[in-house]
Design an enzyme around this catalytic site. Structure first.
Site, PDB file in Angstrom:
ATOM      1  N   HIS A  88       0.855  -1.211   0.123  1.00 26.78           N
ATOM      2  CA  HIS A  88       0.040  -0.056  -0.161  1.00 26.78           C
ATOM      3  C   HIS A  88       0.836   0.995  -0.091  1.00 26.78           C
ATOM      4  CE1 HIS A  88      -2.660   2.867   1.220  1.00 26.78           C
ATOM      5  NE2 HIS A  88      -3.785   2.338   0.719  1.00 26.78           N
ATOM      6  N   GLU A 157      -3.405   1.610  -7.517  1.00 27.80           N
ATOM      7  CA  GLU A 157      -3.602   2.856  -6.960  1.00 27.80           C
ATOM      8  C   GLU A 157      -2.951   4.248  -6.903  1.00 27.80           C
ATOM      9  OE1 GLU A 157      -6.276   1.761  -3.191  1.00 27.80           O
ATOM     10  OE2 GLU A 157      -4.185   1.567  -2.624  1.00 27.80           O
TER      11      GLU A 157
HETATM   12  C1  PEP Z   1      -6.733   3.179   0.194  1.00 26.52           C
HETATM   13  O1  PEP Z   1      -6.327   3.587   1.266  1.00 26.52           O
HETATM   14  O2  PEP Z   1      -6.376   2.310  -0.304  1.00 26.52           O
HETATM   15  C2  PEP Z   1      -7.631   4.268  -0.762  1.00 26.52           C
HETATM   16  C3  PEP Z   1      -7.900   3.933  -1.694  1.00 26.52           C
HETATM   17  O3  PEP Z   1      -7.876   5.355  -0.039  1.00 26.52           O
HETATM   18  P1  PEP Z   1      -8.867   6.283  -0.508  1.00 26.52           P
HETATM   19  O4  PEP Z   1     -10.352   5.484  -0.958  1.00 26.52           O
HETATM   20  O5  PEP Z   1      -9.368   7.009   0.798  1.00 26.52           O
HETATM   21  O6  PEP Z   1      -8.463   7.014  -1.579  1.00 26.52           O
END
Ligand code: PEP
Length: 238
Positions: A88, A157
């Protein structure tokens, strides 16, 4: 599809149990057939009696030992937890985990047969540097990772989209997912400021197999709505 909630450093044990009960009740009352994953804070892990898959946000690459402040696989086994989030961006960029350390962790939990949600994504400066530098950066996050591991789920992400309310365009998400699918056929989730208002559009995209949600998932009701969207899209064309 796969709908995952990363609760980060939020919700106490009591609140987590309430949250899981709310999500579980929704999932069973609506006959949801999607895969629902929840990653609670470490101290909220327990022997959860639920059909929802509960995973750890982190653990060290060890069974046990002298690693102050960390937990090992023995602590996850106590609660029959067999799912873990690795890579992450908050662990990479705030806690300073290197690719080498992540690969060691990945391989340790892979050898134990864990379901691994492995996160990749570029910081803003890499996105601004242009497509090829950005893809090169993301590719470097696959180093040491078995992309053919059968219990692997990848989450794309973008760092700049996490917790900021900013998201790439739907076209961007689809384009990057299409490229990332060439690196691995593992299910590929999108994460980064997904909320009730954009979840359905993201889930409907080609090569998006689900979502990983942080802030917006803290509201059980919102997370349940996103699960329902995924259910409605069951059988979508790829
Ligand atoms: C995450 O922490 O994996 C994430 C996607 O956070 P957020 O949805 O708050 O952007």
């Amino acid at each position: 599809m796969i709908i995952a909630a990363n609760l980060k450093t939020n919700l106490t044990r009591k609140e987590t149990n309430k949250y899981l009960a709310e999500v579980e009740s929704f999932v069973s009352s609506k006959n949801i057939t999607q895969e629902v994953l929840v990653f609670p804070a470490m101290s909220s892990l327990d022997t959860h009696d639920t059909s929802i898959i509960v995973g750890a946000q982190n653990a060290y690459a060890t069974k046990d030992g002298a690693f102050t402040g960390e937990i090992g696989s023995v602590h996850l086994e106590e609660f029959a937890i067999k799912t873990i989030l690795i890579g992450h961006s908050e662990r990479r960029h705030i806690l300073g985990e290197t690719q080498e350390e992540l690969a060691i962790k990945f391989n340790y939990y892979k050898d134990l047969g864990f379901k691994i949600v492995y996160c990749v994504g570029e910081p803003l400066e890499k996105r601004k540097a242009g497509k090829s530098e950005m893809m090169e950066y993301i590719s470097s996050q696959y180093k040491g990772i078995d992309t053919e591991y059968k219990n692997l789920i990848i989450a794309y992400e973008p760092v700049w989209a996490i917790g900021t309310g900013l998201t790439p365009t739907l076209e961007d998400i689809q384009e990057i997912h299409t490229e990332l699918k060439e690196k691995s056929t593992a299910p590929l989730l999108y994460g980064g400021s997904v909320k009730v208002t954009n979840a359905k559009d993201v889930l409907a995209l080609k090569n998006v197999d689900g979502i990983l949600v942080g802030s917006a998932a803290l509201y059980g009701e919102h997370f349940c709505s996103m699960i329902e969207y995924a259910q409605e899209l069951e059988g979508k064309e790829y």
